[in-house]
Write a protein that holds these residues in place. Structure first.
Motif, PDB file in Angstrom:
ATOM      1  N   LEU A  93       0.805  -1.411  -0.031  1.00  0.00           N
ATOM      2  CA  LEU A  93       0.177   0.056  -0.098  1.00  0.00           C
ATOM      3  C   LEU A  93       0.877   1.285  -0.050  1.00  0.00           C
ATOM      4  O   LEU A  93       0.660   2.276  -0.625  1.00  0.00           O
ATOM      5  CB  LEU A  93      -0.913   0.076   1.403  1.00  0.00           C
ATOM      6  CG  LEU A  93      -2.315  -0.507   1.091  1.00  0.00           C
ATOM      7  CD1 LEU A  93      -3.126  -0.288   2.187  1.00  0.00           C
ATOM      8  CD2 LEU A  93      -3.267   0.400  -0.170  1.00  0.00           C
ATOM      9  N   VAL A  94       1.862   1.282   0.647  1.00  0.00           N
ATOM     10  CA  VAL A  94       2.684   2.291   0.946  1.00  0.00           C
ATOM     11  C   VAL A  94       3.442   2.859  -0.479  1.00  0.00           C
ATOM     12  O   VAL A  94       3.223   3.878  -1.055  1.00  0.00           O
ATOM     13  CB  VAL A  94       3.945   2.276   1.906  1.00  0.00           C
ATOM     14  CG1 VAL A  94       4.901   3.258   1.895  1.00  0.00           C
ATOM     15  CG2 VAL A  94       3.483   2.028   3.268  1.00  0.00           C
ATOM     16  N   VAL A  95       3.630   1.913  -1.259  1.00  0.00           N
ATOM     17  CA  VAL A  95       4.250   2.095  -2.625  1.00  0.00           C
ATOM     18  C   VAL A  95       3.112   2.527  -3.698  1.00  0.00           C
ATOM     19  O   VAL A  95       3.318   3.433  -4.201  1.00  0.00           O
ATOM     20  CB  VAL A  95       4.990   0.959  -3.248  1.00  0.00           C
ATOM     21  CG1 VAL A  95       5.608   1.090  -4.491  1.00  0.00           C
ATOM     22  CG2 VAL A  95       6.122   0.276  -2.220  1.00  0.00           C
ATOM     23  N   LEU A  96       2.155   1.942  -3.489  1.00  0.00           N
ATOM     24  CA  LEU A  96       1.084   2.180  -4.410  1.00  0.00           C
ATOM     25  C   LEU A  96       0.433   3.662  -4.050  1.00  0.00           C
ATOM     26  O   LEU A  96       0.153   4.484  -4.988  1.00  0.00           O
ATOM     27  CB  LEU A  96      -0.188   1.197  -4.175  1.00  0.00           C
ATOM     28  CG  LEU A  96       0.044  -0.142  -4.585  1.00  0.00           C
ATOM     29  CD1 LEU A  96      -0.973  -1.242  -4.287  1.00  0.00           C
ATOM     30  CD2 LEU A  96       0.154  -0.280  -6.617  1.00  0.00           C
ATOM     31  N   ALA A  97       0.449   3.914  -2.809  1.00  0.00           N
ATOM     32  CA  ALA A  97      -0.065   5.321  -2.399  1.00  0.00           C
ATOM     33  C   ALA A  97       0.753   6.408  -2.983  1.00  0.00           C
ATOM     34  O   ALA A  97       0.531   7.479  -3.455  1.00  0.00           O
ATOM     35  CB  ALA A  97      -0.381   5.399  -1.002  1.00  0.00           C
ATOM     36  N   ARG A  98       2.313   5.898  -2.613  1.00  0.00           N
ATOM     37  CA  ARG A  98       3.160   7.125  -3.290  1.00  0.00           C
ATOM     38  C   ARG A  98       3.280   7.015  -4.686  1.00  0.00           C
ATOM     39  O   ARG A  98       3.289   8.190  -5.127  1.00  0.00           O
ATOM     40  CB  ARG A  98       4.698   6.454  -2.647  1.00  0.00           C
ATOM     41  CG  ARG A  98       5.829   7.116  -3.125  1.00  0.00           C
ATOM     42  CD  ARG A  98       5.840   8.668  -2.883  1.00  0.00           C
ATOM     43  NE  ARG A  98       5.355   8.980  -1.322  1.00  0.00           N
ATOM     44  CZ  ARG A  98       6.188   8.869  -0.258  1.00  0.00           C
ATOM     45  NH1 ARG A  98       7.525   8.748  -0.622  1.00  0.00           N
ATOM     46  NH2 ARG A  98       5.654   9.250   0.688  1.00  0.00           N
TER      47      ARG A  98
END
Ligand code: HEC
Length: 146
Positions: free
Chosen positions: A58-63
């Motif tokens: 999620l952290v990467v997708l949101a970034r």
């Protein structure tokens, strides 16, 4: 005199053709970017629904989504509503209303990124809804349905 005139016409023809090609490439580029936006959104929703357990993505997708929202600010050059496009003329006829939607996307994606990065997921649902709303409010007015 005929030589230079013909040469001038030829050059103009090349320029016009060059511009048409540039417009087409710009339209295609926009679609590639929007597909990346759409792909990220679908992946995020799959995780949010618990259909897959890639929560650590999620952290990467949101970034990435925040990055794509930055790129999206600059993928609608005048004249690029060509080819197999779903971009409506209103984008260029109502540039201020359109700019508001772009800004709303930037804000919503930035907020979503900040919530996910904070690790405090209490605001997650609302932030995701806000992001979805940003897509919808632009598509409703500026993208055709099919
Ligand atoms: C500021 C306006 C705007 C925002 C915000 C926006 N889009 Fe779009 N989107 C468009 C337009 C216009 C098109 C059509 C582009 C074209 O066909 O040239 C499009 C096309 C698409 C497509 C189809 C790609 C293709 O093959 O043509 C997808 C998928 C998509 N958007 C998803 C999203 C998602 C998901 C969001 C939010 C996270 C979003 N968009 C936010 C305006 C926007």
């Amino acid at each position: 005199m005929r030589g230079p005139v013909l040469l001038g016409l030829l050059l103009t023809g090349c320029l016009v053709q060059g511009q048409a090609q540039a417009d087409e490439h710009a339209a295609e580029y926009r679609e590639e970017i929007m597909e990346a936006v759409g792909g990220h959104m679908q992946a995020i929703v799959k995780i949010a629904k618990g259909e897959v357990a890639y929560n650590d993505h999620l952290v990467v997708l949101a970034r990435n989504m925040a990055g794509l929202a930055t790129i999206a600010q600059n993928i609608f050059p005048e004249g690029s509503a060509v080819g197999d496009t779903h971009a409506l003329p209103a984008i260029w006829l109502e540039p201020e209303a359109f700019a508001e939607r772009l800004q709303a996307f930037l804000d919503a994606a930035g907020h979503f990124d900040a919530v996910v990065a904070s690790g405090d997921m209490s605001g997650f649902g609302e932030a995701l809804q806000g992001l979805g709303q940003a897509c919808k409010s632009c598509h409703d007015k500026f993208k055709d349905d099919d």
